[in-house]
Design an enzyme around this catalytic site. Structure first.
Site, PDB file in Angstrom:
ATOM      1  N   LEU A  44       5.031  12.124  28.201  1.00 23.88           N
ATOM      2  CA  LEU A  44       3.742  12.525  28.769  1.00 23.88           C
ATOM      3  C   LEU A  44       3.414  13.965  28.422  1.00 23.88           C
ATOM      4  O   LEU A  44       2.302  14.280  27.986  1.00 23.88           O
ATOM      5  CB  LEU A  44       3.773  12.362  30.286  1.00 23.88           C
ATOM      6  CG  LEU A  44       3.703  10.934  30.790  1.00 23.88           C
ATOM      7  CD1 LEU A  44       3.651  10.922  32.308  1.00 23.88           C
ATOM      8  CD2 LEU A  44       2.481  10.225  30.237  1.00 23.88           C
ATOM      9  N   ALA A  45       4.365  14.866  28.623  1.00 21.56           N
ATOM     10  CA  ALA A  45       4.081  16.285  28.387  1.00 21.56           C
ATOM     11  C   ALA A  45       3.879  16.552  26.898  1.00 21.56           C
ATOM     12  O   ALA A  45       2.895  17.186  26.501  1.00 21.56           O
ATOM     13  CB  ALA A  45       5.220  17.137  28.940  1.00 21.56           C
ATOM     14  N   GLY A  46       4.795  16.064  26.079  1.00 16.63           N
ATOM     15  CA  GLY A  46       4.731  16.356  24.649  1.00 16.63           C
ATOM     16  C   GLY A  46       3.530  15.728  23.975  1.00 16.63           C
ATOM     17  O   GLY A  46       2.805  16.389  23.219  1.00 16.63           O
ATOM     18  N   HIS A 267      17.864   9.453  43.158  1.00 19.19           N
ATOM     19  CA  HIS A 267      16.789   8.589  43.647  1.00 19.19           C
ATOM     20  C   HIS A 267      17.337   7.553  44.607  1.00 19.19           C
ATOM     21  O   HIS A 267      18.326   6.899  44.310  1.00 19.19           O
ATOM     22  CB  HIS A 267      16.116   7.894  42.455  1.00 19.19           C
ATOM     23  CG  HIS A 267      14.823   7.258  42.803  1.00 19.19           C
ATOM     24  ND1 HIS A 267      14.746   6.117  43.544  1.00 19.19           N
ATOM     25  CD2 HIS A 267      13.544   7.612  42.511  1.00 19.19           C
ATOM     26  CE1 HIS A 267      13.465   5.792  43.690  1.00 19.19           C
ATOM     27  NE2 HIS A 267      12.719   6.680  43.073  1.00 19.19           N
ATOM     28  N   SER A 285      11.042   1.012  42.038  1.00 18.05           N
ATOM     29  CA  SER A 285      10.077   2.034  42.441  1.00 18.05           C
ATOM     30  C   SER A 285      10.163   2.350  43.922  1.00 18.05           C
ATOM     31  O   SER A 285      10.292   1.477  44.764  1.00 18.05           O
ATOM     32  CB  SER A 285       8.663   1.583  42.134  1.00 18.05           C
ATOM     33  OG  SER A 285       7.769   2.464  42.760  1.00 18.05           O
ATOM     34  N   ARG A 331      12.977  11.928  49.040  1.00 15.89           N
ATOM     35  CA  ARG A 331      14.070  11.299  48.302  1.00 15.89           C
ATOM     36  C   ARG A 331      15.444  11.848  48.659  1.00 15.89           C
ATOM     37  O   ARG A 331      16.394  11.094  48.803  1.00 15.89           O
ATOM     38  CB  ARG A 331      13.832  11.491  46.803  1.00 15.89           C
ATOM     39  CG  ARG A 331      12.679  10.657  46.340  1.00 15.89           C
ATOM     40  CD  ARG A 331      12.395  10.883  44.894  1.00 15.89           C
ATOM     41  NE  ARG A 331      11.419   9.891  44.456  1.00 15.89           N
ATOM     42  CZ  ARG A 331      10.892   9.857  43.247  1.00 15.89           C
ATOM     43  NH1 ARG A 331      11.240  10.757  42.354  1.00 15.89           N
ATOM     44  NH2 ARG A 331      10.024   8.936  42.923  1.00 15.89           N
ATOM     45  N   HIS A 401      18.433  10.574  38.850  1.00 24.09           N
ATOM     46  CA  HIS A 401      17.140  10.097  38.395  1.00 24.09           C
ATOM     47  C   HIS A 401      16.337  11.163  37.674  1.00 24.09           C
ATOM     48  O   HIS A 401      15.780  10.933  36.611  1.00 24.09           O
ATOM     49  CB  HIS A 401      16.376   9.611  39.623  1.00 24.09           C
ATOM     50  CG  HIS A 401      14.973   9.229  39.347  1.00 24.09           C
ATOM     51  ND1 HIS A 401      14.642   8.261  38.423  1.00 24.09           N
ATOM     52  CD2 HIS A 401      13.800   9.669  39.857  1.00 24.09           C
ATOM     53  CE1 HIS A 401      13.318   8.134  38.388  1.00 24.09           C
ATOM     54  NE2 HIS A 401      12.788   8.984  39.228  1.00 24.09           N
ATOM     55  N   GLU A 425       9.533  17.694  32.448  1.00 16.77           N
ATOM     56  CA  GLU A 425      10.830  17.704  33.127  1.00 16.77           C
ATOM     57  C   GLU A 425      11.783  18.715  32.496  1.00 16.77           C
ATOM     58  O   GLU A 425      12.713  19.191  33.140  1.00 16.77           O
ATOM     59  CB  GLU A 425      11.454  16.293  33.091  1.00 16.77           C
ATOM     60  CG  GLU A 425      12.674  16.156  33.991  1.00 16.77           C
ATOM     61  CD  GLU A 425      13.305  14.765  33.946  1.00 16.77           C
ATOM     62  OE1 GLU A 425      12.713  13.859  33.341  1.00 16.77           O
ATOM     63  OE2 GLU A 425      14.389  14.598  34.531  1.00 16.77           O
TER      64      GLU A 425
END
Lengths: 636, 256, 225
Positions: A44-46, A267, A285, A331, A401, A425
């Site tokens: 997502l970031a890259g 997690h 999830s 969490r 996680h 992350e």
């Protein structure tokens, strides 16, 4: 006093980013194409960063070690993405998202970063919808939301249990658009193995072509690392098989500070381990906690089938201990509570597991409604375990996680090495000591779409870095060093396989640097890891050649890094004499077993500078909490 | 959990490189019922490595059936005998003690073998680059709720978007056609309002690229749908055919 | 290549041609079958039917030319697709799992089609050529019903005819619904109906045509007629 400068802009928290955007220098459109940028990682970031920078006109080279950019592990995120849209009219706002995230992170994150994250969260949703991301909708055709751990509002946008996949495909499509235009050049099956640092600045990278084994050099005005977290240091984690810390770690060894390495999230809702041959753990999830109730038997060693245990003999321990958040407690709290009841001998049928029960939800809402919401997760569960969760409660247990720690970055997402930016992350920035559910996707896309495009321009305009040719002697030196590392690995000729070492390391990490830590265990871990590292370099058995595909060699290189990083995690955990968020030191707890923070001495970011193997120097960035008052977290 | 072990014979395709001649190699393994098939190969590889032998090269990543990296043809079926799962989700409890399992790579001209069970699926990326997107830039987009989309349409678009790009459709098709993959992407955007401006342009470009990459033609055997781990419907192929023919017939653009 | 050439040569273009020509042939077969079934009504009925066609000979000729073109396109394109598709999957799997994911009919279109093609050539050289040009193989007369009986009384001819019609049924069973899918007419409500209609149509055609040689051969053997 901390010695690290984070360059947080002046002004009120809600004006900082706006002011900063205005104050930053710009590069005119025609000049942008003169700048070459490297983006490592296409999650997502890259992907979002590469796409947006390409669109702005920079010459971008994006690298992924996967066969395709779409395979990055962001794809596996199930639950959703937070945004303070307040579409549900339940009192959400930028400030509330900011507040929840700082509090959820147990006051170890940087307020200004978190506020910026909350601010841009809304644009992320708009952007994704415009790209054609098929978010869940309600009957009126507008976007649907659900609630998530650590929040009392419904602000999570989702696409069934595949939110990560849909968002990643959105970012990947944006990336494809730029690849088609020629502004981004995409390299697949190439793994970054070193950062080229010349005169203290990041100037390029060294990669290994995973198909041919060739070592290649790439030069750029700036390097962006977006390669995810290091959860695989535990061997068994929810991370993908190939997720690794190599890009970050090699950058660290070239001078980039590593921030808060001990903040690793466990997690609460993963599937329990089935046996020795297990290769990784599967996450269920957290959204399941919306309707599932978590419990164990009140009796120790209760081997009865869960449907044979009557209601009055069940301990719904989260609801009991945290009545207002109940099953939706953050969490870290949920995970630790699960460990407590299992340590108490009350694990589900004697296993390291607790029950996640949908019986009441099915009775209340009907099986159809549950199927609609969680159908695919239930299917996954049944596929893996062979048990039907509509009939019997799921068995779950915490698993590593997400890693809140990562390379240290300033407000501009630049590391202490000028020209090295770190997103998603891979950086340490926004989640403090604990990340709330559905916030990782938000951060990855915020960094890539809406932060780096501004801040990198400022760096380029201010520092005016030059592009060095790849035949520069430093590039060749870096290349040679990597080649020597490979030769060294190939020539050990020992008896033990890479995976055996990795599993051994994982066991040390899980037992001593996992959910609950103490001084004795951490000291032992440090010793055991360095011994294991020595053994690794004496006894590794590596087959194959360095040319062509050699997956064992790839894994060996990653384990080399884990064997060093694992030690730093223990060192950091030992240094932090407090319990906060996911970092729980048994010595520091309240009488009720709750985490006890030490704000007096530890309200700082630990940024470790690599000195030599097993030797680091600690730098501190002091954290100020002006807008969210330091307080003991309470989810009761 | 009652741990039961299965004794199996594996016949695994070994091929040293893209141009080498490959063949099947036999292995005897003992594996827990609770293991996945990939964990079984992990174990085998660890043993091979311990013996100083070349491990079996295969690809996998998330092991949750969502990244689309893994893909083996097991006893003649991509992702094995159980419908709607990826290879990584195939657990050994679905086999019987004494079984012989044939493990082959995806086979298609457009997916050349790199090594053993690892193939090159970059053709899919080239197709996506040719038009698998909505051309919006970052920023300057309307508020997310300004585009209402009926729940049914959104659900249908989602079902198409659920494709994980694993390539099982190509592997299953006797013609190595990529129609299910391409149509899933085309459909996602042709169903959603966001995709309308480029709808007819996109389908032409993507189909043209698909043909260029060496995939075969669709002959409607529907093997793709049967083997798709995400259950992508062949209705998407119908939709793409419709859009394509309409685009070819009505588009005034002579270049495409 | 111009836009039209590119369209026709694209994978979907070729598919579309198969479907379009296929549907045309399906319609033709329906008329053909209706005519042939008059054979069951006896000599006079059949001869009258053929005679009626003779009255509109020019139209029949035009239709025949069109039909020939449709056949050629269908056959040529089908073979071309088959060759190209073979090239797209040059190596087969050691274990053939296709029976688990697709129907026998759909996988064997080239085979059923090839046999139908062989039959078609035989059919044209026998019935079509004799009807139109050479006449009865024995006396050269244009007694259509007798020509039919002449051929159907040969066991091998009746057998080939029968087998070809069964395979035609297979071919149509897949081809009928496949054409609709290719046109993009796959709808939750109607497609299952189309599939059923296709199967019924295939059976009607196979039984309708296939029963003729059986009936006339058996009649001759059993001494009827």
């Amino acid at each position: 006093m901390g010695d690290l400068k984070s360059f947080i802009p002046e002004g009120n928290i809600s004006d900082k980013w706006t002011n900063h955007k205005f104050n930053m220098k710009l590069i005119n459109p025609a000049n942008k194409r003169k700048y070459k940028l490297i983006v490592v990682g296409t999650g997502l970031a890259g992907a979002s960063a590469a796409a947006t920078l390409g669109q702005l006109g920079y010459e971008v080279e994006a690298f992924t070690f996967h066969d395709s950019a779409r395979r990055a592990h962001s794809i596996a995120a199930q639950g959703g993405i937070n945004a303070s849209k307040n579409y549900q009219n339940d009192g959400d706002s930028v400030f509330r998202l900011f507040y929840d995230t700082v509090k959820g992170g147990d006051f170890r994150s940087r307020e200004a970063n978190v506020h910026r994250l909350a601010e841009v969260s809304e644009s992320i949703i708009d952007q994704c919808v415009a790209q054609g991301v098929p978010f869940a909708r309600d009957y009126g055709g507008l976007l649907d939301n659900r609630s998530f751990g650590g929040a009392q509002v419904s602000r999570t946008f989702y696409a069934k249990g595949q939110t990560g996949q849909q968002l990643l495909l959105g970012a990947y499509s944006a990336l494809n658009k730029e690849v088609a235009k020629g502004t981004v050049k995409l390299y697949s099956r190439k793994e970054m193995v070193d950062l080229v640092v010349i005169d203290g600045k990041a100037r390029g990278i060294i990669v290994r072509d995973l198909e041919t084994g060739a070592i290649e050099k790439y030069s750029a005005h700036a390097v962006i690392i977006a390669t995810g977290g290091y959860g695989n240091v535990f061997f068994l984690s929810t991370n993908a098989m190939n997720s690794n810390a190599t890009a970050s770690w090699r950058a660290h060894k070239r001078g980039a500070y590593f921030g808060n390495p001990c903040f690793t999230q466990i997690h609460p809702t993963c599937l329990p381990v089935h046996g020795e041959g297990q290769s990784k753990l599967t996450l269920m999830s957290e959204s399941l906690r919306n309707d599932g109730r978590i419990w164990v038997s009140k009796t120790k060693g209760d081997m009865r089938s869960p449907d044979q245990i009557p209601e009055e003999e069940r301990d719904y321990y989260l609801e009991r201990k945290y009545p207002s958040f109940g099953n939706l407690s953050p969490r870290d709290i949920s995970s630790r509570s699960a460990k407590e009841v299992v340590d108490d001998g009350r694990g589900a049928q004697g296993q390291e597991a607790v029950y996640l029960d949908f019986k009441d939800a099915i009775n209340r809402l009907g099986k159809h409604a549950i199927e609609e919401k969680y159908g695919n997760l239930f299917e996954i569960y049944e596929t893996i375990t062979g048990e039907n969760p509509y009939k019997l409660p799921m068995k779950i247990y915490p698993a590593p996680h997400y890693t809140m720690g990562g390379l240290w970055v300033d407000y501009n997402l630049m590391s202490n090495l000028p020209g090295l930016f770190v997103l998603g992350e891979a950086n340490f920035s926004d989640h403090g000591a604990n990340r709330l559910g559905a916030s990782a996707l938000m951060q990855g896309l915020a960094d890539g779409y809406f932060v780096i495009p501004y801040t990198i321009g400022n760096y380029l305009a201010e520092d005016k870095p030059e592009l060095l040719p790849t035949d520069h002697e430093e590039f060749s030196k870096h290349e040679k060093e990597f080649d020597e590392l490979v030769d060294k690995l190939m020539s050990i000729n020992g008896k033990t396989t890479v995976d055996t070492f990795h599993k051994k390391l994982g066991r040390i990490m899980w037992n001593k640097v996992g959910m609950a830590r103490n001084e004795k265990g951490l000291n032992e871990a440090i010793k055991e890891i360095s011994e294991l590292r020595e053994e690794f370099w004496k006894d590794l058995k590596l087959v194959g050649t360095k040319d062509g595909v050699n997956q064992t060699l790839e894994r060996a290189g990653r384990v080399v890094d884990y064997l060093e990083l694992g030690e730093l995690m223990a060192v950091d955990a030992l240094d932090r004499n407090e319990s906060c968020g996911a970092h729980f030191r048994e010595e520091y707890q309240t009488g009720e077993g709750e985490a006890k923070r030490n704000d007096e001495d530890y309200t700082y970011v630990s940024a470790w500078e690599f000195k030599d193997l097993g030797r680091w120097e600690l730098h501190k960035e002091d954290l100020d909490f002006e807008y969210v008052k330091l307080a003991t977290r309470s989810y009761k | 959990m009652d741990e039961k072990n299965l004794n199996l014979t594996l016949k695994i395709w070994r091929q040293a490189g893209p141009t080498s001649v490959g063949s099947f190699q036999d292995f005897k393994v003992s594996v827990s019922e609770d293991s996945s098939i990939l964990e079984m190969i992990d174990d085998l590889n660890n043993e091979l490595e311990g013996d100083g032998k070349e491990p079996v090269t295969f690809e996998s990543d998330c092991r949750e059936g969502i990244c689309g990296t893994c893909g083996l043809v097991i006893n003649g079926q991509p992702h094995g005998p159980i419908p709607k799962i990826a290879t990584c989700q195939l657990h050994m409890r679905n086999f019987k003690n004494g079984d012989t399992i044939w493990i082959e790579p995806f086979r298609a001209k457009a997916f050349p073998i790199i090594k053993d069970l690892m193939v090159d699926r970059s053709g899919f990326d080239r197709i996506m680059e040719s038009g698998g997107y909505v051309s919006v830039n970052t920023g300057g987009v309307p508020d997310a709720n300004e585009i209402p989309i009926s729940k049914d349409v959104a659900a249908e678009a989602f079902d198409a978007a659920a494709c994980i790009g694993c390539g099982a459709c190509v592997a299953a098709c006797k013609n190595a056609s990529a129609m299910l993959f391409v149509s899933a992407k085309v459909s996602q955007f042709s169903l959603l309002p966001q995709g309308q401006p480029e709808r007819y342009d996109r389908v032409q470009k993507m189909v043209m690229k698909m043909d260029e990459m060496g995939f075969g033609s669709c002959t409607n055997t529907y093997a793709c749908e049967a083997e798709c781990p995400k259950g992508i419907s062949i209705k998407n192929i119908a939709r793409m055919n419709r859009d394509y023919i309409k685009a070819r017939a009505t588009s005034e653009n002579l270049e495409v | 290549m111009g836009w039209l050439g590119r369209t026709i040569n694209s994978s979907i273009g070729k598919k579309f041609i198969m479907a379009f020509t296929g549907i045309s042939l399906i319609l033709f077969l329906l008329f053909h079958l209706a005519g042939n079934l008059t054979l069951y009504a006896g000599k006079d009925a059949f001869n009258a039917y053929v005679a009626t066609l003779d009255t509109v000979k020019p139209i029949v000729r035009i239709v025949e030319v069109g039909l020939a073109l449709v056949f050629l396109f269908h056959i040529f394109n089908g073979i071309k697709l088959w060759i190209e598709n073979k090239k797209a999957r040059p190596v087969n799997y050691a274990v053939n799992g296709s029976s688990k994911n697709s129907t026998f009919y759909s996988r064997t279109m080239i085979h059923s089609g090839s046999i139908i093609l062989i039959f078609l050539i035989l059919h044209l050289t026998t019935f079509w050529a004799t009807f139109n040009f050479t006449g009865h193989p024995v006396d050269g007369s244009h007694e259509y019903f007798d020509i039919i009986i002449y051929f159907f009384q040969k066991w091998w001819y009746a057998l080939i005819y029968f087998i070809a019609m069964i395979l035609l049924g297979f071919h149509l069973n897949h081809g009928f619904q496949s054409a609709f899918q290719t046109f993009g007419w796959n709808h939750n409500k109607y497609f299952p109906m189309i599939q059923k209609i296709g199967s019924i149509y295939a059976i009607v055609v196979a039984v309708g045509f296939g029963s003729l040689p059986v009936y006339f051969y058996l009649s001759s053997v059993l001494g009827g007629n």
